[in-house]
Design a protein around this motif. Structure first.
Motif, PDB file in Angstrom:
ATOM      1  N   ASP A  72     -59.994  -4.449 -40.538  1.00 23.97           N
ATOM      2  CA  ASP A  72     -61.013  -3.419 -40.752  1.00 23.97           C
ATOM      3  C   ASP A  72     -61.667  -3.600 -42.122  1.00 23.97           C
ATOM      4  OD1 ASP A  72     -60.501  -2.301 -38.295  1.00 23.97           O
ATOM      5  OD2 ASP A  72     -59.310  -0.622 -39.078  1.00 23.97           O
ATOM      6  N   ARG A  73     -60.850  -3.868 -43.122  1.00 29.48           N
ATOM      7  CA  ARG A  73     -61.385  -4.085 -44.464  1.00 29.48           C
ATOM      8  C   ARG A  73     -62.278  -5.325 -44.490  1.00 29.48           C
ATOM      9  NH1 ARG A  73     -63.542  -2.265 -48.939  1.00 29.48           N
ATOM     10  NH2 ARG A  73     -63.644  -3.944 -50.452  1.00 29.48           N
ATOM     11  N   MET A  74     -61.847  -6.394 -43.844  1.00 30.99           N
ATOM     12  CA  MET A  74     -62.623  -7.631 -43.808  1.00 30.99           C
ATOM     13  C   MET A  74     -63.968  -7.397 -43.121  1.00 30.99           C
ATOM     14  SD  MET A  74     -61.582 -11.427 -42.348  1.00 30.99           S
ATOM     15  CE  MET A  74     -61.353 -10.924 -40.640  1.00 30.99           C
ATOM     16  N   ALA A  75     -63.955  -6.724 -41.992  1.00 30.78           N
ATOM     17  CA  ALA A  75     -65.199  -6.475 -41.257  1.00 30.78           C
ATOM     18  C   ALA A  75     -66.155  -5.620 -42.075  1.00 30.78           C
ATOM     19  CB  ALA A  75     -64.886  -5.807 -39.921  1.00 30.78           C
ATOM     20  N   ALA A  76     -65.622  -4.572 -42.735  1.00 30.05           N
ATOM     21  CA  ALA A  76     -66.484  -3.695 -43.525  1.00 30.05           C
ATOM     22  C   ALA A  76     -67.088  -4.449 -44.709  1.00 30.05           C
ATOM     23  CB  ALA A  76     -65.681  -2.488 -44.019  1.00 30.05           C
ATOM     24  N   TRP A  77     -66.281  -5.270 -45.371  1.00 34.01           N
ATOM     25  CA  TRP A  77     -66.781  -6.009 -46.531  1.00 34.01           C
ATOM     26  C   TRP A  77     -67.810  -7.071 -46.109  1.00 34.01           C
ATOM     27  CZ3 TRP A  77     -65.994 -11.212 -48.170  1.00 34.01           C
ATOM     28  CH2 TRP A  77     -66.491 -11.475 -49.460  1.00 34.01           C
ATOM     29  N   LEU A  78     -67.574  -7.739 -45.004  1.00 37.95           N
ATOM     30  CA  LEU A  78     -68.532  -8.737 -44.527  1.00 37.95           C
ATOM     31  C   LEU A  78     -69.872  -8.083 -44.180  1.00 37.95           C
ATOM     32  CD1 LEU A  78     -66.221 -10.962 -42.267  1.00 37.95           C
ATOM     33  CD2 LEU A  78     -67.289 -11.623 -44.436  1.00 37.95           C
ATOM     34  N   ARG A  79     -69.829  -6.853 -43.670  1.00 40.01           N
ATOM     35  CA  ARG A  79     -71.070  -6.146 -43.343  1.00 40.01           C
ATOM     36  C   ARG A  79     -71.808  -5.680 -44.594  1.00 40.01           C
ATOM     37  NH1 ARG A  79     -67.839  -3.407 -39.584  1.00 40.01           N
ATOM     38  NH2 ARG A  79     -67.769  -1.638 -41.032  1.00 40.01           N
ATOM     39  N   SER A  80     -71.066  -5.243 -45.612  1.00 41.32           N
ATOM     40  CA  SER A  80     -71.703  -4.533 -46.723  1.00 41.32           C
ATOM     41  C   SER A  80     -71.896  -5.371 -47.976  1.00 41.32           C
ATOM     42  CB  SER A  80     -70.880  -3.281 -47.061  1.00 41.32           C
ATOM     43  OG  SER A  80     -69.551  -3.657 -47.424  1.00 41.32           O
ATOM     44  N   ASP A  81     -70.835  -5.985 -48.500  1.00 41.60           N
ATOM     45  CA  ASP A  81     -70.895  -6.564 -49.840  1.00 41.60           C
ATOM     46  C   ASP A  81     -70.763  -8.080 -49.901  1.00 41.60           C
ATOM     47  OD1 ASP A  81     -71.273  -4.175 -51.198  1.00 41.60           O
ATOM     48  OD2 ASP A  81     -69.129  -3.725 -51.202  1.00 41.60           O
ATOM     49  N   ALA A  82     -70.412  -8.725 -48.805  1.00 39.11           N
ATOM     50  CA  ALA A  82     -70.173 -10.169 -48.865  1.00 39.11           C
ATOM     51  C   ALA A  82     -71.413 -10.937 -49.309  1.00 39.11           C
ATOM     52  CB  ALA A  82     -69.696 -10.679 -47.504  1.00 39.11           C
ATOM     53  N   ALA A  83     -72.588 -10.530 -48.825  1.00 37.49           N
ATOM     54  CA  ALA A  83     -73.817 -11.256 -49.154  1.00 37.49           C
ATOM     55  C   ALA A  83     -74.146 -11.174 -50.639  1.00 37.49           C
ATOM     56  CB  ALA A  83     -74.982 -10.703 -48.329  1.00 37.49           C
ATOM     57  N   ALA A  84     -73.693 -10.101 -51.292  1.00 34.99           N
ATOM     58  CA  ALA A  84     -73.987  -9.917 -52.719  1.00 34.99           C
ATOM     59  C   ALA A  84     -72.833 -10.359 -53.611  1.00 34.99           C
ATOM     60  CB  ALA A  84     -74.311  -8.453 -52.992  1.00 34.99           C
ATOM     61  N   TYR A  85     -71.819 -10.990 -53.052  1.00 34.42           N
ATOM     62  CA  TYR A  85     -70.613 -11.307 -53.819  1.00 34.42           C
ATOM     63  C   TYR A  85     -70.925 -12.153 -55.051  1.00 34.42           C
ATOM     64  CZ  TYR A  85     -65.967 -12.996 -55.012  1.00 34.42           C
ATOM     65  OH  TYR A  85     -64.804 -13.300 -55.689  1.00 34.42           O
ATOM     66  N   GLU A  86     -71.753 -13.166 -54.893  1.00 33.02           N
ATOM     67  CA  GLU A  86     -72.031 -14.071 -56.005  1.00 33.02           C
ATOM     68  C   GLU A  86     -72.650 -13.331 -57.192  1.00 33.02           C
ATOM     69  OE1 GLU A  86     -73.234 -18.678 -56.616  1.00 33.02           O
ATOM     70  OE2 GLU A  86     -73.306 -17.745 -54.643  1.00 33.02           O
ATOM     71  N   GLN A  87     -73.490 -12.352 -56.925  1.00 31.92           N
ATOM     72  CA  GLN A  87     -74.161 -11.619 -57.993  1.00 31.92           C
ATOM     73  C   GLN A  87     -73.317 -10.464 -58.536  1.00 31.92           C
ATOM     74  OE1 GLN A  87     -75.770 -12.130 -54.865  1.00 31.92           O
ATOM     75  NE2 GLN A  87     -76.562 -14.054 -55.729  1.00 31.92           N
ATOM     76  N   ALA A  88     -72.458  -9.879 -57.697  1.00 38.49           N
ATOM     77  CA  ALA A  88     -71.815  -8.610 -58.069  1.00 38.49           C
ATOM     78  C   ALA A  88     -70.314  -8.692 -58.310  1.00 38.49           C
ATOM     79  CB  ALA A  88     -72.076  -7.571 -56.978  1.00 38.49           C
TER      80      ALA A  88
END
Length: 430
Positions: free
Chosen positions: A201-217
């Motif tokens: 559940d945590r993995m799915a939520a993070w992939l939906r919300s913050d994964a794309a911004a990981y490099e910057q944030a």
């Protein structure tokens, strides 16, 4: 009738579990977890991790029962319990994850002395330790060439979850113990729930919300947009391979760092105890300096905030880990092993290879190609917590301090402050 034992260790999941998939080729399977007294009697049985482990095992049992099986729980010596169950049920084969710590290697060697077919399978890392090696040696000592080899490597396919599991007759599953039966000590008040379901559940939520911004944030302390999947990776609730397949860029590089430390630890089992690259450092033995760091009362806000987060959550933001470790080893001059031990007492994700590898990297005794690197915590704070929001979150005493002054060295009231034997040298740095 062919019967196998699936010995769960660091792979507490049913999805993408190659060892479980191999065990389920037998007609009957004994899914087994043993609370090993050799671990429970040492400091590795930190209360935070044991509580998370119990969550993981409860969740695993639920999943196995949903497939028609159960989780067989025992306590003692895993090898002795495997031998006993094999004798009682006619087991011919044992499968388990290929876990290359010194402890895991000894356990596998002892299992192979039994008159059983024993096979170890990948799943703890994306690329198993030893699968990649430079032409000049047995393992990679520098990350950059390892990263290039890791990216170019052919990864195994994701293993399908079993459709059904059937236990042999006469095997009593046993009950999961209570936390107080296994360990004692303080628990962090804000711990996440363990287990494969919570991890996915945590993995799915993070992939939906913050994964794309990981490099910057990912270095923004206050934003807290890291995946927080490290505890689920440590206990194998989430497959590192599935996660690597779903991500890219900076996050995938972090997974490669994890694999890198595992292959270093496999080649150098003393990584948690001895300098990987001896530097003849003379460490500061002042107890008060270490105690203030452990308590989060050094007077350097960004350092103290990180330590308070550790005690409150059993977790610390990765950037804060670097800052606090550098402060302890470089500014206070305390042996990295002391910091490693304190982190190990609190971190849910206290993976031996990762924790020791990162501490040695910061201390200059490990795999950093710049062993004299020092992280100035005041500059780090200004860069990664510019408004002071992270500090205010974890140090309520500073909640009213305005942004221009939030990272200035501070002192607690005399009655609650543990004094340092000498002022932290960092306060004199520009």
């Amino acid at each position: 009738m062919h019967v196998s034992i699936m010995l769960f260790t660091r792979d507490l999941r049913v999805r993408d579990n190659p060892a479980l998939a191999a065990a389920c080729r037998a007609e009957r399977v004994v899914p087994l977890f043993v609370f090993d007294d050799a671990i429970l009697n040492g400091r590795f049985a930190a209360p935070n991790r044991v509580r998370f482990l119990l969550d993981c095992l409860g969740d695993l049992r639920e999943s196995l029962r949903g497939l028609g099986g159960d989780l067989v729980v025992r306590r003692g010596d895993p090898v002795a319990h495997v031998a006993r169950i094999a004798a009682e049920t006619g087991v011919q084969a044992v499968t388990l994850a290929d876990e290359r710590s010194a402890f895991g290697t000894r356990r596998l060697a002892a299992l192979r002395e039994l008159r059983l077919e024993v096979s170890a399978h990948p799943g703890v890392t994306v690329v198993p330790p030893g699968e990649l090696a430079p032409s000049s040696g047995d393992h990679y000592r520098v990350f950059s060439p390892y990263w290039r080899a890791w990216e170019a490597a052919s990864w195994r396919p994701v293993a399908d979850p079993p459709a059904r599991i059937r236990l042999p007759g006469g095997v009593e599953p046993g009950t999961l113990p209570e936390l107080h039966d296994l360990t004692s000590g303080s628990l962090s008040p804000h711990l996440p729930t363990g287990g494969e379901h919570a991890g996915r559940d945590r993995m799915a939520a993070w992939l939906r919300s913050d994964a794309a911004a990981y490099e910057q944030a990912h270095d923004d302390l206050a934003a807290d947009r890291t995946s927080r999947l490290s505890p689920y990776l440590k206990f194998g609730c989430v497959s590192p391979l599935e996660l690597a397949n779903a991500t890219g860029g900076a996050y995938r590089r972090q997974l490669a760092w994890r694999d890198f430390h595992h292959q270093v630890a496999a080649a150098f089992p003393d990584l948690p105890r001895r300098d990987y690259r001896p530097r003849a450092r003379r460490w500061n033995r002042e107890h008060d300096a270490l105690a203030a760091w452990c308590d989060g009362t050094t007077g350097v806000p960004i350092v103290d905030a990180g330590m308070r987060q550790l005690h409150r959550e059993g977790f610390m933001h990765n950037r804060a880990r670097l800052i606090t470790a550098s402060f302890l080893t470089r500014n206070l001059g305390v042996d990295w092993r002391e910091g490693l031990a304190h982190f190990g007492d609190w971190l849910i994700d206290g993976d031996i290879a990762d924790n020791a590898g990162n501490w040695q990297w910061v201390a200059g005794t490990g795999n950093d190609t710049r062993p004299n690197r020092v992280m100035n915590p005041l500059r780090q704070a200004a860069r990664y917590d510019p408004t002071g929001a992270y500090v205010r979150t974890h140090i309520p005493e500073l909640a009213a301090v305005p942004a221009p002054h939030i990272h200035h060295p501070w002192t607690l009231p005399t009655e609650t402050r543990r004094p340092l034997a000498y002022p932290p040298p960092i306060v004199a740095l520009p």
